[in-house]
Every structure is written in C-alpha cells, then in structure tokens.
Scaffold this motif. Sequence first.
Motif, PDB file in Angstrom:
ATOM      1  N   ILE A  82       0.841  -1.200   0.000  1.00  0.00           N
ATOM      2  CA  ILE A  82       0.000   0.000   0.000  1.00  0.00           C
ATOM      3  C   ILE A  82       0.878   1.252   0.000  1.00  0.00           C
ATOM      4  O   ILE A  82       0.616   2.205  -0.728  1.00  0.00           O
ATOM      5  CB  ILE A  82      -0.949   0.011   1.215  1.00  0.00           C
ATOM      6  CG1 ILE A  82      -1.989  -1.094   1.064  1.00  0.00           C
ATOM      7  CG2 ILE A  82      -1.618   1.363   1.373  1.00  0.00           C
ATOM      8  CD1 ILE A  82      -2.829  -1.293   2.305  1.00  0.00           C
ATOM      9  N   LEU A  83       1.922   1.250   0.808  1.00  0.00           N
ATOM     10  CA  LEU A  83       2.750   2.435   0.961  1.00  0.00           C
ATOM     11  C   LEU A  83       3.872   2.548  -0.071  1.00  0.00           C
ATOM     12  O   LEU A  83       4.392   3.627  -0.296  1.00  0.00           O
ATOM     13  CB  LEU A  83       3.357   2.480   2.361  1.00  0.00           C
ATOM     14  CG  LEU A  83       2.374   2.599   3.516  1.00  0.00           C
ATOM     15  CD1 LEU A  83       3.123   2.586   4.831  1.00  0.00           C
ATOM     16  CD2 LEU A  83       1.535   3.843   3.394  1.00  0.00           C
ATOM     17  N   CYS A 129       6.089  14.260   7.514  1.00  0.00           N
ATOM     18  CA  CYS A 129       6.903  15.410   7.931  1.00  0.00           C
ATOM     19  C   CYS A 129       6.040  16.665   8.070  1.00  0.00           C
ATOM     20  O   CYS A 129       6.232  17.452   8.997  1.00  0.00           O
ATOM     21  CB  CYS A 129       8.025  15.651   6.927  1.00  0.00           C
ATOM     22  SG  CYS A 129       9.301  14.377   6.965  1.00  0.00           S
ATOM     23  N   VAL A 130       5.100  16.841   7.151  1.00  0.00           N
ATOM     24  CA  VAL A 130       4.213  18.017   7.229  1.00  0.00           C
ATOM     25  C   VAL A 130       3.378  17.953   8.503  1.00  0.00           C
ATOM     26  O   VAL A 130       3.210  18.961   9.198  1.00  0.00           O
ATOM     27  CB  VAL A 130       3.323  18.102   5.972  1.00  0.00           C
ATOM     28  CG1 VAL A 130       2.204  19.102   6.155  1.00  0.00           C
ATOM     29  CG2 VAL A 130       4.167  18.469   4.763  1.00  0.00           C
ATOM     30  N   TRP A 131       2.844  16.777   8.839  1.00  0.00           N
ATOM     31  CA  TRP A 131       2.044  16.646  10.063  1.00  0.00           C
ATOM     32  C   TRP A 131       2.885  16.910  11.304  1.00  0.00           C
ATOM     33  O   TRP A 131       2.415  17.533  12.261  1.00  0.00           O
ATOM     34  CB  TRP A 131       1.385  15.269  10.146  1.00  0.00           C
ATOM     35  CG  TRP A 131       0.106  15.224   9.388  1.00  0.00           C
ATOM     36  CD1 TRP A 131      -0.130  14.578   8.218  1.00  0.00           C
ATOM     37  CD2 TRP A 131      -1.126  15.876   9.737  1.00  0.00           C
ATOM     38  NE1 TRP A 131      -1.418  14.783   7.811  1.00  0.00           N
ATOM     39  CE2 TRP A 131      -2.054  15.574   8.735  1.00  0.00           C
ATOM     40  CE3 TRP A 131      -1.522  16.684  10.787  1.00  0.00           C
ATOM     41  CZ2 TRP A 131      -3.360  16.060   8.763  1.00  0.00           C
ATOM     42  CZ3 TRP A 131      -2.811  17.159  10.819  1.00  0.00           C
ATOM     43  CH2 TRP A 131      -3.714  16.846   9.811  1.00  0.00           C
ATOM     44  N   LYS A 171       7.687   8.206  -0.889  1.00  0.00           N
ATOM     45  CA  LYS A 171       8.171   9.578  -0.667  1.00  0.00           C
ATOM     46  C   LYS A 171       7.012  10.508  -0.327  1.00  0.00           C
ATOM     47  O   LYS A 171       7.158  11.402   0.503  1.00  0.00           O
ATOM     48  CB  LYS A 171       8.912  10.076  -1.900  1.00  0.00           C
ATOM     49  CG  LYS A 171      10.223   9.370  -2.124  1.00  0.00           C
ATOM     50  CD  LYS A 171      10.923   9.892  -3.353  1.00  0.00           C
ATOM     51  CE  LYS A 171      12.218   9.125  -3.579  1.00  0.00           C
ATOM     52  NZ  LYS A 171      12.884   9.527  -4.808  1.00  0.00           N
ATOM     53  N   ALA A 172       5.873  10.288  -0.963  1.00  0.00           N
ATOM     54  CA  ALA A 172       4.709  11.129  -0.655  1.00  0.00           C
ATOM     55  C   ALA A 172       4.252  10.900   0.780  1.00  0.00           C
ATOM     56  O   ALA A 172       3.924  11.856   1.496  1.00  0.00           O
ATOM     57  CB  ALA A 172       3.569  10.823  -1.622  1.00  0.00           C
TER      58      ALA A 172
END
Length: 146
Positions: free
Chosen positions: A58-59, A71-73, A64-65
């Motif tokens: 799934i990942l 990282c944004v969270w 990378k996304a």
Amino acid sequence: MNPDEFEKHLQRQPLRQVPSEWRAEILQAATSARPSSLDPLARRSGAKAARPSLLSTILWPNAKAWAGLGCVWILIFALHIASRGNSPMLAQVSAPESANMMITLKDREQTLVELMGNNSPAKDADKPRRLDPQPRSERPGTTAMA
C-alpha cells in the motif's frame, strides 16, 4: 596476506561441485521444515507474515509522498505546540495594560476639563449611553386603518 593476493589465490582454485547426496539431504530437510498447510498455527503465522507485505504494497508506490506527508504533520504539530505556549502569556500581559490605559485616559480627560475652566467633572462621559434606538424625526407617525 594482502586482500589482492587473497582474491588472486581464490581465483586460481577450481570450483567444486556439491555432492548429489548432500543436495538430496538439504532439499529433504527444507521440505520437512516447511509448515503444513493444514496446521492452524502455521496459517496464523502466515497471516502475520502477510500483514507487513500488505502494508508495504500500500505504501510502496508513494513512499516519498507518505514520508513528506508525515513530515508536514509533524511540522504542523510542532507549530501548534509552539504557538499554544505563547498565547496565554500574551493575554495575561495585555489585560493589565488595557486597565492602565483606561485609568490614564480618565486622568487626561479630568485634566482637560480642569484646564478648560470647568471645575465640575464631565458628567456626559461617565453617563452610560442608551442602547434602544430613538426616532430620527419629530414628525408623528400616522397609520391608516381601513
């Protein structure tokens, strides 16, 4: 012995074939160690082994996304914690200043009234304003009844 000499020594030695008896023993040991498909314990361990592969499938296409989103969270969480820590301090500091400001303004108003020559305190400034609307014209309203 130097690593280059060791590699040259290995290259000079001929490759030997594994005896066929050993090959048969190795294969037999491997098949006997494999769990039976009828064994319920083996089925559970197989399901547990499938979970990480399912998660990775799934990942994996967007690894990378997903990492960027994580990282944004983390950044949002850190900024939220940092901004929350300063807000109460600003509110506590600004509250006494506004009270001091009101006292200063009343003192200035009193000084201005005294300088203008009127020794009585300004009553209009202390009087609360009316909140209900007043009519704008003196003309009485007329209504016709039929």
